[in-house]
Write a protein that holds these residues in place. Structure first.
Motif, PDB file in Angstrom:
ATOM      1  N   PRO A  12       0.959  -1.307  -0.140  1.00 19.74           N
ATOM      2  CA  PRO A  12       0.060  -0.188   0.381  1.00 19.74           C
ATOM      3  C   PRO A  12       1.078   1.374   0.371  1.00 19.74           C
ATOM      4  CG  PRO A  12       0.101  -0.784   2.181  1.00 19.74           C
ATOM      5  CD  PRO A  12       0.706  -1.901   0.828  1.00 19.74           C
ATOM      6  N   VAL A  13       0.033   2.636  -0.433  1.00 18.49           N
ATOM      7  CA  VAL A  13       1.160   3.841  -0.805  1.00 18.49           C
ATOM      8  C   VAL A  13       0.857   4.656   0.272  1.00 18.49           C
ATOM      9  CG1 VAL A  13       1.509   3.238  -2.701  1.00 18.49           C
ATOM     10  CG2 VAL A  13      -0.421   4.849  -2.610  1.00 18.49           C
ATOM     11  N   HIS A  14      -0.459   4.603   1.419  1.00 21.01           N
ATOM     12  CA  HIS A  14      -1.318   5.192   2.779  1.00 21.01           C
ATOM     13  C   HIS A  14       0.261   5.605   3.321  1.00 21.01           C
ATOM     14  CE1 HIS A  14      -1.552   1.171   4.368  1.00 21.01           C
ATOM     15  NE2 HIS A  14      -1.159   2.392   5.364  1.00 21.01           N
ATOM     16  N   GLN A  15      -0.311   7.448   3.904  1.00 25.07           N
ATOM     17  CA  GLN A  15       0.836   8.069   4.738  1.00 25.07           C
ATOM     18  C   GLN A  15       0.147   8.063   6.064  1.00 25.07           C
ATOM     19  OE1 GLN A  15       3.924   9.561   3.946  1.00 25.07           O
ATOM     20  NE2 GLN A  15       2.918   7.876   1.766  1.00 25.07           N
ATOM     21  N   SER A  16       0.386   6.733   6.921  1.00 21.69           N
ATOM     22  CA  SER A  16       0.458   5.990   8.687  1.00 21.69           C
ATOM     23  C   SER A  16       0.338   7.866   9.292  1.00 21.69           C
ATOM     24  CB  SER A  16       0.744   5.036   8.957  1.00 21.69           C
ATOM     25  OG  SER A  16       0.455   3.603   7.699  1.00 21.69           O
ATOM     26  N   THR A  17       1.430   8.044   9.218  1.00 19.91           N
ATOM     27  CA  THR A  17       1.638   8.952   9.522  1.00 19.91           C
ATOM     28  C   THR A  17       0.516  10.031   9.910  1.00 19.91           C
ATOM     29  OG1 THR A  17       3.954   8.605   9.360  1.00 19.91           O
ATOM     30  CG2 THR A  17       2.721  11.335  10.333  1.00 19.91           C
ATOM     31  N   TYR A  18       0.679  10.577   8.469  1.00 21.34           N
ATOM     32  CA  TYR A  18      -0.266  11.711   8.059  1.00 21.34           C
ATOM     33  C   TYR A  18      -1.844  11.071   8.727  1.00 21.34           C
ATOM     34  CZ  TYR A  18      -3.134  15.684   6.391  1.00 21.34           C
ATOM     35  OH  TYR A  18      -4.216  16.837   5.939  1.00 21.34           O
ATOM     36  N   LEU A  19      -2.071  10.822   8.602  1.00 22.44           N
ATOM     37  CA  LEU A  19      -3.415   9.867   8.965  1.00 22.44           C
ATOM     38  C   LEU A  19      -3.854   9.343   9.844  1.00 22.44           C
ATOM     39  CD1 LEU A  19      -3.831   6.672   6.290  1.00 22.44           C
ATOM     40  CD2 LEU A  19      -4.761   9.099   5.429  1.00 22.44           C
ATOM     41  N   VAL A  24      -7.181   8.459  11.675  1.00 17.92           N
ATOM     42  CA  VAL A  24      -7.140   6.810  10.814  1.00 17.92           C
ATOM     43  C   VAL A  24      -5.905   6.691  11.686  1.00 17.92           C
ATOM     44  CG1 VAL A  24      -7.656   6.431   8.686  1.00 17.92           C
ATOM     45  CG2 VAL A  24      -8.568   9.031   9.571  1.00 17.92           C
ATOM     46  N   ASN A  25      -6.809   5.374  12.138  1.00 20.38           N
ATOM     47  CA  ASN A  25      -5.797   4.898  12.748  1.00 20.38           C
ATOM     48  C   ASN A  25      -5.743   3.041  12.051  1.00 20.38           C
ATOM     49  OD1 ASN A  25      -4.236   2.090  14.043  1.00 20.38           O
ATOM     50  ND2 ASN A  25      -5.687   3.511  16.049  1.00 20.38           N
ATOM     51  N   MET A  26      -4.650   2.887  11.146  1.00 25.29           N
ATOM     52  CA  MET A  26      -4.133   1.814  10.317  1.00 25.29           C
ATOM     53  C   MET A  26      -3.913   0.090  11.150  1.00 25.29           C
ATOM     54  SD  MET A  26      -6.083   3.159   7.550  1.00 25.29           S
ATOM     55  CE  MET A  26      -5.377   1.560   5.957  1.00 25.29           C
ATOM     56  N   VAL A  32      -5.876   1.806   2.541  1.00 23.90           N
ATOM     57  CA  VAL A  32      -7.114   3.327   3.204  1.00 23.90           C
ATOM     58  C   VAL A  32      -7.792   3.792   1.809  1.00 23.90           C
ATOM     59  CG1 VAL A  32      -5.278   4.713   3.198  1.00 23.90           C
ATOM     60  CG2 VAL A  32      -8.060   4.577   4.924  1.00 23.90           C
ATOM     61  N   LEU A  33      -9.376   3.776   2.150  1.00 20.04           N
ATOM     62  CA  LEU A  33      -9.769   3.955   0.170  1.00 20.04           C
ATOM     63  C   LEU A  33     -10.550   5.370   0.902  1.00 20.04           C
ATOM     64  CD1 LEU A  33     -11.545   0.829  -0.507  1.00 20.04           C
ATOM     65  CD2 LEU A  33      -9.627   1.540  -1.312  1.00 20.04           C
ATOM     66  N   ALA A  34     -10.408   6.523  -0.122  1.00 22.31           N
ATOM     67  CA  ALA A  34     -10.998   7.499  -0.205  1.00 22.31           C
ATOM     68  C   ALA A  34     -12.329   7.727  -0.666  1.00 22.31           C
ATOM     69  CB  ALA A  34     -10.661   9.074  -0.622  1.00 22.31           C
ATOM     70  N   PHE A 103      -7.026  15.284   2.220  1.00 22.38           N
ATOM     71  CA  PHE A 103      -7.035  13.582   2.900  1.00 22.38           C
ATOM     72  C   PHE A 103      -6.006  13.077   1.597  1.00 22.38           C
ATOM     73  CE2 PHE A 103      -8.082   9.866   2.880  1.00 22.38           C
ATOM     74  CZ  PHE A 103      -8.521   9.453   4.024  1.00 22.38           C
ATOM     75  N   ILE A 104      -6.375  13.837   0.069  1.00 21.93           N
ATOM     76  CA  ILE A 104      -6.415  13.066  -1.384  1.00 21.93           C
ATOM     77  C   ILE A 104      -4.783  13.183  -1.607  1.00 21.93           C
ATOM     78  CG2 ILE A 104      -6.846  12.073  -3.769  1.00 21.93           C
ATOM     79  CD1 ILE A 104      -9.279  13.184  -3.161  1.00 21.93           C
ATOM     80  N   LEU A 105      -4.785  14.262  -1.539  1.00 19.24           N
ATOM     81  CA  LEU A 105      -2.726  14.696  -1.172  1.00 19.24           C
ATOM     82  C   LEU A 105      -1.719  14.141  -0.102  1.00 19.24           C
ATOM     83  CD1 LEU A 105      -1.504  16.108  -3.166  1.00 19.24           C
ATOM     84  CD2 LEU A 105      -1.905  18.289  -2.113  1.00 19.24           C
ATOM     85  N   PHE A 106      -2.400  14.744   0.603  1.00 23.50           N
ATOM     86  CA  PHE A 106      -1.322  14.340   2.007  1.00 23.50           C
ATOM     87  C   PHE A 106      -1.601  12.857   2.502  1.00 23.50           C
ATOM     88  CE2 PHE A 106      -1.199  18.713   1.601  1.00 23.50           C
ATOM     89  CZ  PHE A 106      -0.245  19.159   1.370  1.00 23.50           C
ATOM     90  N   GLY A 107      -2.971  12.114   2.587  1.00 23.88           N
ATOM     91  CA  GLY A 107      -3.022  11.025   3.443  1.00 23.88           C
ATOM     92  C   GLY A 107      -3.089   9.863   1.959  1.00 23.88           C
TER      93      GLY A 107
END
Length: 265
Positions: A12-19, A24-26, A32-34, A103-107
């Motif tokens: 996956p490519v999501h940014q857990s730190t920003y989320l 948003v706990n991963m 994670v989907l938007a 959310f889309i850009l940074f998450g």
């Protein structure tokens, strides 16, 4: 579906730190989907069809905007889905637009599902084309197909998919139609089995194209692996304060550092 790829080293490519900053706990989730779209496209119905009763609501940190999260399991993978505020654009002229865009850009969600109204495709393309500039992990849910049929509207979803460069799945979420196909498309994009080649807008004056091209080159040299340099260049030229801040504070450095690390392993 086409554009298959068997190598999934970058997902996956999501940014857990920003989320995590957004609450948003991963920890127990793989992807994670938007969920994005204009108001009144049946987005909430799609959300409910995907998650059932596995959902909860709250507010975005520091905002009065409501956030709804849910989840589902598909092919032994756990997917968390975040329902973004319904917006007509991502130009950050309102709190809803700011929340959705950031959310889309940074998450960096692993997949952004764009819900479009099949009876008003042209109206929905403004937001869709903006999202295509930000991320290359997209599935379009062409919802309200039952209404389109009732109005005798015919849509060639295969041609639309070819033109936009991303999977387009026709659905009637309130009837449960197309949901299985939507789940499969989400899974394929999230796991790198379908590689999107999103359409990017290329119109504009020669001077604008030249300025964007020069800035894109600098951005790509500075941030290796960046996938939305064209969109960021446009926002910088327009004086977007949030994007300028992200560059100055090094947020884009952090955003792409993990991608660089993954690619060098």
């Amino acid at each position: 579906m086409t554009n298959k790829l068997n190598n999934c080293e970058t997902c996956p490519v999501h940014q857990s730190t920003y989320l995590k900053k957004l609450g948003v706990n991963m920890d127990r989730w793989d992807y994670v989907l938007a969920l994005a779209g204009n108001p009144n496209t049946g987005k909430s119905t799609v959300f409910n069809a995907l998650t059932g009763l596995r959902q909860h609501t709250g507010n975005w940190p520091g905002k009065t905007v409501t956030r709804t999260e849910g989840g589902f399991i598909y092919q032994e993978k756990r997917y968390k889905i975040v329902d973004l505020p319904g917006t007509y654009s991502l130009l950050s002229t309102s709190t809803d637009e700011e929340v959705a865009r950031n959310f889309i850009l940074f998450g960096k969600p692993d997949v952004t599902v764009i819900v479009m109204d099949a009876t008003r495709v042209e109206r929905n393309l403004n937001l869709t084309l903006q999202i295509l500039e930000i991320t290359d992990r997209i599935v379009i849910c062409l919802n309200l197909m039952d209404e389109a049929r009732r109005h005798q509207l015919r849509i060639d979803e295969r041609k639309l998919s070819k033109e936009l460069g991303v999977p387009v799945i026709p659905t009637s979420a309130r009837k449960g139609e197309g949901i299985d196909e939507l789940l499969r498309a989400i899974h394929e994009v999230a796991n790198g089995l379908y590689v999107c080649k999103p359409h990017h807008i290329t119109s504009g004056s020669k001077s604008l194209k030249r300025a964007v091209s020069q800035l894109v080159e600098k951005i790509e040299n500075r941030f290796s692996g960046i996938s939305n340099a064209h969109w960021i260049a446009l926002r910088l030229l327009e004086g977007d304060p949030r994007i300028i801040e992200a560059v100055k504070k090094g947020e884009l450095d952090n955003l792409y550092q993990r991608i660089e690390n993954t690619e060098t392993k």
